[in-house]
Design an enzyme around this catalytic site. Structure first.
Site, PDB file in Angstrom:
ATOM      1  N   CYS A 183      77.671  66.322  62.909  1.00 29.01           N
ATOM      2  CA  CYS A 183      78.033  64.904  62.791  1.00 29.01           C
ATOM      3  C   CYS A 183      79.540  64.682  62.974  1.00 29.01           C
ATOM      4  CB  CYS A 183      77.560  64.366  61.450  1.00 29.01           C
ATOM      5  SG  CYS A 183      77.908  65.451  60.045  1.00 29.01           S
TER       6      CYS A 183
HETATM    7  N1  LIG Z   1      72.869  65.388  56.748  1.00 31.50           N
HETATM    8  C1  LIG Z   1      73.528  65.188  57.881  1.00 31.50           C
HETATM    9  O1  LIG Z   1      74.256  64.191  58.035  1.00 31.50           O
HETATM   10  C2  LIG Z   1      73.395  66.164  59.011  1.00 31.50           C
HETATM   11  C3  LIG Z   1      73.981  65.837  60.244  1.00 31.50           C
HETATM   12  C4  LIG Z   1      73.856  66.718  61.310  1.00 31.50           C
HETATM   13  C5  LIG Z   1      73.165  67.911  61.140  1.00 31.50           C
HETATM   14  N2  LIG Z   1      72.629  68.215  59.933  1.00 31.50           N
HETATM   15  C6  LIG Z   1      71.895  69.487  59.821  1.00 31.50           C
HETATM   16  O2  LIG Z   1      70.504  69.180  59.788  1.00 31.50           O
HETATM   17  C7  LIG Z   1      69.815  70.108  58.943  1.00 31.50           C
HETATM   18  C8  LIG Z   1      69.091  69.335  57.848  1.00 31.50           C
HETATM   19  O3  LIG Z   1      70.064  68.631  57.112  1.00 31.50           O
HETATM   20  P1  LIG Z   1      69.668  67.633  55.927  1.00 31.50           P
HETATM   21  O4  LIG Z   1      70.911  66.925  55.574  1.00 31.50           O
HETATM   22  O5  LIG Z   1      68.439  66.875  56.265  1.00 31.50           O
HETATM   23  O6  LIG Z   1      69.294  68.692  54.768  1.00 31.50           O
HETATM   24  P2  LIG Z   1      68.349  68.440  53.497  1.00 31.50           P
HETATM   25  O7  LIG Z   1      68.318  67.006  53.141  1.00 31.50           O
HETATM   26  O8  LIG Z   1      68.798  69.420  52.471  1.00 31.50           O
HETATM   27  O9  LIG Z   1      66.902  68.861  54.036  1.00 31.50           O
HETATM   28  C9  LIG Z   1      66.601  70.204  54.362  1.00 31.50           C
HETATM   29  C10 LIG Z   1      65.172  70.311  54.820  1.00 31.50           C
HETATM   30  O10 LIG Z   1      64.925  71.687  55.183  1.00 31.50           O
HETATM   31  C11 LIG Z   1      63.826  72.176  54.369  1.00 31.50           C
HETATM   32  N3  LIG Z   1      64.082  73.580  54.028  1.00 31.50           N
HETATM   33  C12 LIG Z   1      64.992  74.059  53.158  1.00 31.50           C
HETATM   34  N4  LIG Z   1      64.912  75.408  53.115  1.00 31.50           N
HETATM   35  C13 LIG Z   1      63.913  75.764  53.959  1.00 31.50           C
HETATM   36  C14 LIG Z   1      63.329  76.997  54.317  1.00 31.50           C
HETATM   37  N5  LIG Z   1      63.781  78.161  53.819  1.00 31.50           N
HETATM   38  N6  LIG Z   1      62.305  76.983  55.219  1.00 31.50           N
HETATM   39  C15 LIG Z   1      61.852  75.821  55.715  1.00 31.50           C
HETATM   40  N7  LIG Z   1      62.359  74.612  55.419  1.00 31.50           N
HETATM   41  C16 LIG Z   1      63.382  74.592  54.541  1.00 31.50           C
HETATM   42  C17 LIG Z   1      63.809  71.301  53.147  1.00 31.50           C
HETATM   43  O11 LIG Z   1      62.505  71.338  52.560  1.00 31.50           O
HETATM   44  P3  LIG Z   1      62.309  71.157  50.968  1.00 31.50           P
HETATM   45  O12 LIG Z   1      62.364  69.681  50.701  1.00 31.50           O
HETATM   46  O13 LIG Z   1      60.971  71.742  50.708  1.00 31.50           O
HETATM   47  O14 LIG Z   1      63.425  71.921  50.300  1.00 31.50           O
HETATM   48  C18 LIG Z   1      64.136  69.955  53.751  1.00 31.50           C
HETATM   49  O15 LIG Z   1      63.009  69.409  54.400  1.00 31.50           O
HETATM   50  C19 LIG Z   1      70.888  71.074  58.404  1.00 31.50           C
HETATM   51  O16 LIG Z   1      70.930  72.221  59.191  1.00 31.50           O
HETATM   52  C20 LIG Z   1      72.175  70.272  58.545  1.00 31.50           C
HETATM   53  O17 LIG Z   1      73.317  71.111  58.690  1.00 31.50           O
HETATM   54  C21 LIG Z   1      72.725  67.367  58.867  1.00 31.50           C
END
Ligand SMILES: NC(=O)c1ccc[n+]([C@@H]2O[C@H](COP(=O)([O-])OP(=O)(O)OC[C@H]3O[C@@H](n4cnc5c(N)ncnc54)[C@H](OP(=O)(O)O)[C@@H]3O)[C@@H](O)[C@H]2O)c1
Length: 371
Positions: A183
């Site tokens: 981001c």
């Molecule tokens: N947030 C942002 O603004 C943003 C922007 C760009 C990129 N990203 C990237 O996008 C990805 C997701 O970010 P997020 O902010 O959505 O994170 P998040 O809210 O913490 O969500 C993580 C997701 O991954 C799942 N997960 C966690 N550990 C796992 C495992 N070992 N195996 C399978 N699934 C697993 C979680 O499931 P549970 O609910 O079961 O734990 C949840 O669905 C990350 O790599 C992050 O760096 C985020």
């Protein structure tokens, strides 16, 4: 050094003139998409966009399975999605992720999970948009320093395409694996690419990017630093000189580490990033020339809005949208340029951009489901 960006400038213009391959036909089968990490913030945004996508449908929703070990309706994790998906959310499992059931998998999981899963999906013939950082850095040797794990998926890393549609549309169209940018990186790379590509920046004088992000950028997992009372009515700098998006930005902009300083801050809001970027120009320019350069560069980019003289981007203008907004102020006498870039970290900074990449990969208009 600037060859890649100059080439991108050509690509940005080329995208406008190329005909959309989808041809507007309604008879074509919808793209079947799996969302891994469906219970997270990015997962929710992806599902929200895909639910209204005219040419895609979600076939699989998966979470870690840690807290919910049996299938459950996704509205338990995201009440806003009540009634939108018939498929339940299930613990991550690769059985159903085969080409007879899925065309494209979105990985919205931790980096380490994507690093393990993506090569398997590619071997099976699926296309992938990975929203983690597992395939963003070309140099596998950079992963232990920046992400704390050894990268062992060399073949997948070698074929990954950095998913910034405004710079790499042609490669994204053909890609099997798109590494969706970070981001902060999106907000800064799109602000600097036209300037560096044109050779207008005095790079040895140094470039400073100062960014502020809302708390959803850190994901949904709770932590002490993200506790409401720690974030609310506060503003905090963090990860000085060592934020994980630095190598990605240096790579995308073809910059050396000593020429570029990035300081992120945590803002007490939910969504949005504002980046203020300080650059010295190599030659005298007018503000009108700067605006014209950017308008030309992004003439065919439907999700980039270039502001004219007298107005600047702000977070309220981009929150809940797929846009990145770019604006400028120039001290002409001293060649000091300030670029202001704003986007929604879950929109253009993550899920919006991922859907934009889907659209390119399958020949749909870039903005389908987004505008
Ligand atoms: N947030 C942002 O603004 C943003 C922007 C760009 C990129 N990203 C990237 O996008 C990805 C997701 O970010 P997020 O902010 O959505 O994170 P998040 O809210 O913490 O969500 C993580 C997701 O991954 C799942 N997960 C966690 N550990 C796992 C495992 N070992 N195996 C399978 N699934 C697993 C979680 O499931 P549970 O609910 O079961 O734990 C949840 O669905 C990350 O790599 C992050 O760096 C985020």
């Amino acid at each position: 050094m600037l060859w890649g960006l100059r080439k991108a400038l050509g690509t940005a213009i080329e995208t406008e003139t190329s005909q959309p391959a989808w041809g507007g036909t309604k008879s074509r089968r919808a793209v079947r998409a799996a969302v891994l990490g469906a219970t997270g913030y990015v997962g929710r945004e992806l599902l929200t966009l895909l639910a209204r996508h005219p040419f895609a449908r979600v076939t699989h929703l998966m979470s870690s399975g840690r807290d919910r070990k049996t299938p459950f309706p996704i509205e338990r994790a995201h009440p806003s999605l009540r009634g939108r998906f018939s498929a339940p959310c299930v613990p991550l499992g690769l059985e159903g992720l085969v080409p007879s059931e899925v065309d494209l998998a979105f990985l919205a999981t931790p980096h380490e999970t994507a690093h393990e899963v993506v090569p398997v999906l590619l071997d099976r013939g699926l296309r992938v948009v990975d929203l983690s950082a597992a395939f963003r850095l070309r140099d596998a040797g950079a992963y232990p320093r920046w992400y704390g794990f050894e990268h062992r998926a060399a073949a997948a890393l070698a074929e990954a395409v950095y998913g910034l549609p405004e710079l790499h549309a042609d490669a994204i169209r053909k890609a099997r694996l798109v590494a969706n940018p970070g981001c902060y990186a999106t907000s800064i790379v799109l602000a600097l690419a036209p300037l560096l590509g044109a050779g207008w920046a005095d790079v040895p004088a140094g470039i400073i990017a100062d960014s502020k992000s809302g708390a959803s950028g850190a994901g949904r997992a709770p932590s002490e630093k993200l506790h409401f009372t720690e974030v609310n009515e506060n503003l905090r700098a963090y990860a000085l000189f060592n934020h994980r998006h630095v190598p990605e930005m240096l790579q995308a902009l073809e910059l050396g580490e000593k020429a570029f300083t990035f300081t992120p801050h945590l803002l007490p809001i939910t969504r949005g990033i504002l980046s203020t970027i300080y650059v010295r120009l190599a030659e005298p320019r007018t503000l009108g020339q700067v605006v014209a350069l950017f308008r030309d560069f992004y003439a065919s980019a439907p999700l980039v809005r270039v502001y004219g003289v007298g107005s600047l981007p702000e977070i309220q203008a981009v929150a809940q949208t797929p846009y990145v907004d770019l604006g400028f102020a120039l001290d002409e006498a001293n060649r000091r340029l300030i670029l202001v870039s704003a986007l929604d970290n879950l929109g253009k900074g993550a899920a919006g951009q991922a859907v934009q990449n889907l659209n390119l990969m399958f020949g749909f208009p870039q903005e389908a489901a987004l505008l």
